[in-house]
Enzyme design. Structure first.
Site, PDB file in Angstrom:
ATOM      1  CD  GLU A  70      -2.788  -1.374   2.366  1.00 52.19           C
ATOM      2  OE1 GLU A  70      -2.680  -0.563   3.297  1.00 52.19           O
ATOM      3  OE2 GLU A  70      -3.607  -2.315   2.374  1.00 52.19           O
TER       4      GLU A  70
ATOM      5  CG  ASN B 164      -0.755  -7.083  -1.316  1.00 53.25           C
ATOM      6  OD1 ASN B 164      -1.353  -7.685  -2.201  1.00 53.25           O
ATOM      7  ND2 ASN B 164      -1.243  -6.936  -0.086  1.00 53.25           N
TER       8      ASN B 164
ATOM      9  CG  HIS C 102     -10.020  -5.549   0.314  1.00 53.48           C
ATOM     10  ND1 HIS C 102     -10.318  -6.656   1.080  1.00 53.48           N
ATOM     11  CD2 HIS C 102      -8.710  -5.313   0.515  1.00 53.48           C
ATOM     12  CE1 HIS C 102      -9.233  -7.066   1.719  1.00 53.48           C
ATOM     13  NE2 HIS C 102      -8.235  -6.275   1.385  1.00 53.48           N
TER      14      HIS C 102
ATOM     15  CD  GLU D  13      -4.845  -7.859   1.626  1.00 54.84           C
ATOM     16  OE1 GLU D  13      -5.709  -7.057   2.053  1.00 54.84           O
ATOM     17  OE2 GLU D  13      -3.623  -7.654   1.768  1.00 54.84           O
TER      18      GLU D  13
ATOM     19  CG  ASP E  32     -12.980  -8.596   1.389  1.00 54.18           C
ATOM     20  OD1 ASP E  32     -12.830  -7.680   0.551  1.00 54.18           O
ATOM     21  OD2 ASP E  32     -12.638  -8.481   2.580  1.00 54.18           O
TER      22      ASP E  32
END
Ligand code: G2I
Length: 439
Positions: A166, A208, A245, A274, A276
């Site tokens: 990030e 990432n 996400h 990750e 979702d």
């Protein structure tokens, strides 16, 4: 929304069979589709059919919950520590390292035959207090020491490390995120990657981030440029993690596959790290299917991890974003994910687009190859074809095809729904991907 059906060039077990079949059929003057695949009954088994992994984040505090561990053990073969390898967890006081909970997760994973993603070595967030208060060369050295120590502790046990997490701003600037690490100098990211490579030469090293799924976003382009620059200058990097996400404010983008294939074309693996997706029912199930199909369409998209097991385990539980409900039951999203992993879903037209296109590899020469495309579901259609690497269009038939490289667009020319193209390889022998929409 678009739907994609392509042969997956990484389906290792089927490659030899497919080539043999192709040869036979080409001799007979036809074409062969390469979408057939044996069915897997769990996420990990279905993903393995195409040589991919399917993973989840695991929290050490839940390892004594047998409902949780039963699902995790059955369905997933790649494990990410949700919080236990972060900087505040592993180096709570400077130069005092604590691997207790990280080791618990690695030990659980390895004793159950699973691989481990490391998350994360350098990040502006979740820094212990001592690091938050540091700056300049002291911070740079402390960060590099942290990378070296933690990567050395887990050396040989990590499939991929999220080396840096990030580091870019949201919004339209495309700039680096301001942080104490960034203020140590713009080269902090490459310094972290070099330290990680030295400490664990066999781990894949990933950058990432989130909000890097939409190809048109400035942040996506900024990360793309970072990776391109690293590859050009020989800075060690092996993979890009798309956190992915998703929710109503940040939906699965229509160009998600373009993002994945574009990063892959730089010569790095893409991992969905990750995943979702907030929602429920068929809408959520459809979004999961789209994510899986986008990954399967790109050979260097090597695995997918969801960010937790049950909805109640999620960092945003109220959005019910995962594949199992709070009781551990499989949701509709689970079934659509499994079906997509098993070969691209039902084959019916996507209600969102009204048509489906199937890509089949046909005749091949040393410098070029033919691709047959079959549209179903509508007699009016527009097919976007994403060529790979430097491939260029030589010829087309039974459709009007515009463009010569990158994205080609095909529309009907009165010859029906089956058409074809010839692509010059120009050094890249991968199949193009294609999506269909009804204009
Ligand atoms: O925010 C979602 C993810 C975005 N990408 C990086 C990931 O590392 C991040 O994961 C989340 C975890 O799912 C949360 O569980 O990262 C958060 C911040 O590190 C995690 O939240 C933390 C809470 O902030 C702490 O208060 C809590 O003690 O979880 C900790 C353990 O439950």
């Amino acid at each position: 929304m678009t739907r994609t059906l392509t042969p997956s060039p990484s389906r290792r077990g089927l490659r030899a069979i497919s080539l043999a079949t192709l040869t036979a059929v080409v001799l007979a003057g036809g074409v062969a589709a390469t979408t057939a695949q044996a069915a897997g009954s769990t996420l990990q088994a279905a993903a393995a059919e195409s040589g991919r992994y399917f993973g989840t984040a695991i929290a050490a505090g839940r390892l004594n919950d047998s409902v949780y561990t039963t699902i995790a053990n059955r369905e997933f073969n790649m494990i990410t520590a949700e919080n236990e390898m972060k900087i505040d967890a592993t180096e709570p006081n400077q130069n005092q390292f604590n691997y207790t909970n990280g080791d618990r997760i690695v030990s659980w994973a390895r004793s159950n035959g699973k691989q481990v993603r490391g998350h994360t070595l350098a990040w502006h967030s979740q820094q212990p207090g001592w690091m938050q208060n540091m700056s300049g060369s002291a911070l740079r050295n402390a960060m590099l020491n942290h990378v070296t120590q933690v990567a050395t502790h887990y050396r040989g046990q990590i499939h991929s490390w999220d080396v840096v997490n990030e580091a870019f701003q949201d919004g339209s600037s495309g700039a680096r995120r301001d942080s104490n690490l960034q203020r140590t100098g713009n080269d902090w990211i490459e310094a972290a990657f070099r330290a990680a490579r030295a400490a664990d030469p066999n781990a894949k090293l990933c950058y990432n981030d989130y909000n890097t799924d939409d190809w048109s976003h400035a942040k996506t382009q900024a990360v793309y440029n970072l990776v391109r620059d690293f590859k050009a200058r020989g800075v060690p990097i092996d993979c890009v993690g798309l956190q992915s996400h998703f929710n109503a404010q940040s939906p699965v983008p229509s160009n998600y596959q373009t993002t994945i294939s574009s990063f892959a074309a730089l010569g790095v693996d893409v991992q969905i790290t990750e995943l979702d997706i907030e929602g429920s029912g068929t809408a959520q199930a459809d979004n999961y299917r789209r994510v899986v199909q986008a990954c399967l369409a790109v050979s260097r998209c090597t695995g997918i991890s969801v960010w937790g097991v049950r909805d109640t385990d999620s960092w945003r539980a109220s959005g019910t974003p995962l594949l199992f409900d709070g009781s551990g039951n499989k949701k509709a999203a689970y079934t659509s994910t499994l079906n997509a992993l098993n070969g691209g879903g039902t084959g019916n037209p996507d209600p969102g687009t009204g048509c489906t296109v199937t890509v089949s590899r046909a005749n091949e020469w040393s410098d070029r190859f033919n691709v047959s495309l079959a549209v179903s579901g509508s007699s009016t259609w527009r097919v976007s074809i994403q060529t790979q690497g430097g491939q260029t269009l030589q010829n087309s038939w039974n459709a009007t095809v515009s463009g010569t490289s990158g994205t080609l667009t095909a529309t009907p020319n009165g010859s029906g729904n089956n058409f074809g193209i010839t692509l010059y390889k120009n050094g890249n022998n991968n199949n193009p991907t294609a999506t269909c929409t009804v204009p």
